[in-house]
Design an enzyme around this catalytic site. Structure first.
Site, PDB file in Angstrom:
ATOM      1  N   GLU A 180      -7.122   4.435   7.972  1.00 29.27           N
ATOM      2  CA  GLU A 180      -6.902   5.845   7.635  1.00 29.27           C
ATOM      3  C   GLU A 180      -8.135   6.444   6.956  1.00 29.27           C
ATOM      4  OE1 GLU A 180      -2.117   5.070   7.220  1.00 29.27           O
ATOM      5  OE2 GLU A 180      -3.307   5.379   5.407  1.00 29.27           O
ATOM      6  N   GLY A 218       2.387   2.278  10.846  1.00 34.10           N
ATOM      7  CA  GLY A 218       3.315   3.393  10.722  1.00 34.10           C
ATOM      8  C   GLY A 218       3.977   3.807  12.013  1.00 34.10           C
ATOM      9  N   HIS A 238      -9.824   0.723   5.170  1.00 34.93           N
ATOM     10  CA  HIS A 238      -8.543   0.986   5.830  1.00 34.93           C
ATOM     11  C   HIS A 238      -8.753   1.987   6.961  1.00 34.93           C
ATOM     12  CE1 HIS A 238      -4.389   2.216   6.503  1.00 34.93           C
ATOM     13  NE2 HIS A 238      -4.014   1.129   5.854  1.00 34.93           N
ATOM     14  N   GLY A 252       2.980  -1.341   4.307  1.00 35.33           N
ATOM     15  CA  GLY A 252       2.978   0.104   4.128  1.00 35.33           C
ATOM     16  C   GLY A 252       4.348   0.624   3.734  1.00 35.33           C
ATOM     17  N   GLY A 253       5.052   1.240   4.684  1.00 34.73           N
ATOM     18  CA  GLY A 253       6.323   1.911   4.395  1.00 34.73           C
ATOM     19  C   GLY A 253       7.351   1.039   3.716  1.00 34.73           C
ATOM     20  N   ASN A 273       0.864  -1.186   0.000  1.00 37.01           N
ATOM     21  CA  ASN A 273       0.000   0.000   0.000  1.00 37.01           C
ATOM     22  C   ASN A 273       0.900   1.236   0.000  1.00 37.01           C
ATOM     23  OD1 ASN A 273      -1.947   1.943   0.321  1.00 37.01           O
ATOM     24  ND2 ASN A 273      -2.516   1.359   2.397  1.00 37.01           N
ATOM     25  N   TRP A 274       1.007   1.858  -1.169  1.00 35.39           N
ATOM     26  CA  TRP A 274       1.906   3.010  -1.298  1.00 35.39           C
ATOM     27  C   TRP A 274       1.330   4.275  -0.673  1.00 35.39           C
ATOM     28  CZ3 TRP A 274       3.868   2.604  -7.097  1.00 35.39           C
ATOM     29  CH2 TRP A 274       4.643   1.440  -7.218  1.00 35.39           C
ATOM     30  N   LYS A 275       0.051   4.252  -0.323  1.00 42.41           N
ATOM     31  CA  LYS A 275      -0.611   5.403   0.289  1.00 42.41           C
ATOM     32  C   LYS A 275      -0.386   6.660  -0.568  1.00 42.41           C
ATOM     33  CE  LYS A 275      -0.384   3.123   4.739  1.00 42.41           C
ATOM     34  NZ  LYS A 275      -0.292   3.238   6.195  1.00 42.41           N
TER      35      LYS A 275
END
Length: 264
Positions: free
Chosen positions: A108, A184, A106, A243-244, A13-15
């Site tokens: 977020e 995160g 998600h 994520g990151g 997930n590059w967000k």
């Protein structure tokens, strides 16, 4: 029940990342990693969720990758079809563009952008009606975990969509468990804690659908190469929503490799 026979999924997930030049470099680096050491679809399914404006270009850039890399939309509209909804992208428009997968629920989206249960339900209904495959995100906050409510909260999030999913449509559902306190933050649920929650999710799914034993349940929350092998060894953890670490091709590849090796 164990999900150990399920082919794992590793989805990046590059967000709201990265800039275009960095995205192109990331794609090339990942393709090179896979060229050097391929991971077959029988070992692990791989996907990436870029920003909306990059979905089609990323899909095209991965078209000649040594492995099939699925492009995943990070979200979709609660409005269906087409119409006067400025800024929205519907399930039908995603499907028409060749996008087959979408993240829904998600934390977020729920926490920052106000996706209430009813909004999440509308998105799930639209995605299923368009025959998209859903990565449905669930997870509890730190306060909920410390209050002993983690299982209750997560199972309720599963129940929130249960009535919307027809019997055969459970084949189009992947669940991603992401404890909110681990996203995160660098904190990760211990493999034992993560497995316990995954087993509880599988138990809940199995009470809802006969396909519960076959549904992939991914773990998300500061997944990195250093903890991927331990997580992959857990019977009911069938992959990772990353994520990151997905913004670094080598790290992301190593996570995918860890889950691929769990099938050996």
């Amino acid at each position: 029940m164990s999900g150990s026979t399920i082919i794992p999924w590793v989805v990046g997930n590059w967000k709201m990342n990265p800039m275009q030049a960095n995205s192109q470099q990331l794609i090339q680096d990942l393709k090179q990693q896979l060229q050097q050491q391929p991971i077959s679809e029988q070992q692990c399914h791989i996907g990436v969720a870029p920003i909306a404006i990059a979905l089609l270009s990323v899909q095209q850039q991965f078209a000649d990758a040594p492995n099939k890399i699925m492009s995943v939309a990070q979200d979709l509209s609660r409005m269906a079809g087409t119409g006067a909804y400025t800024g929205e992208i519907s399930a039908e428009l995603l499907k028409d563009s060749g996008i087959e997968f979408v993240l829904i629920g998600h934390s977020e989206r729920r926490e920052i952008f106000g996706d209430t249960v009813s909004v999440v339900q509308e998105k799930v209904k639209n995605a299923l009606n368009a025959n998209l495959k859903i990565i449905y995100c669930v997870g509890e906050s730190l306060a909920q975990r410390e209050a002993g409510q983690a299982e209750e909260v997560v199972l309720q999030q599963i129940c929130d969509i249960a009535a919307l999913v027809k019997a055969e449509q459970w084949n189009n559902i992947i669940v991603a468990y992401e404890p909110i306190w681990a996203i995160g933050t660098g904190k990760t649920a211990s493999p034992d804690d993560a497995q316990a929650m995954h087993a509880k999710i599988r138990e809940g799914l199995s009470q809802i659908t006969p396909l519960g034993a076959k549904i992939a349940i991914l773990y998300g929350g500061s997944v990195k190469p250093e903890n991927a092998a331990e997580l992959a060894a857990c019977a009911d953890i069938n992959g990772a929503l990353v994520g990151g670490a997905s913004l670094n091709a080598e790290s992301f590849y190593q996570i995918a490799q860890a889950f691929a090796k769990s099938k050996e």
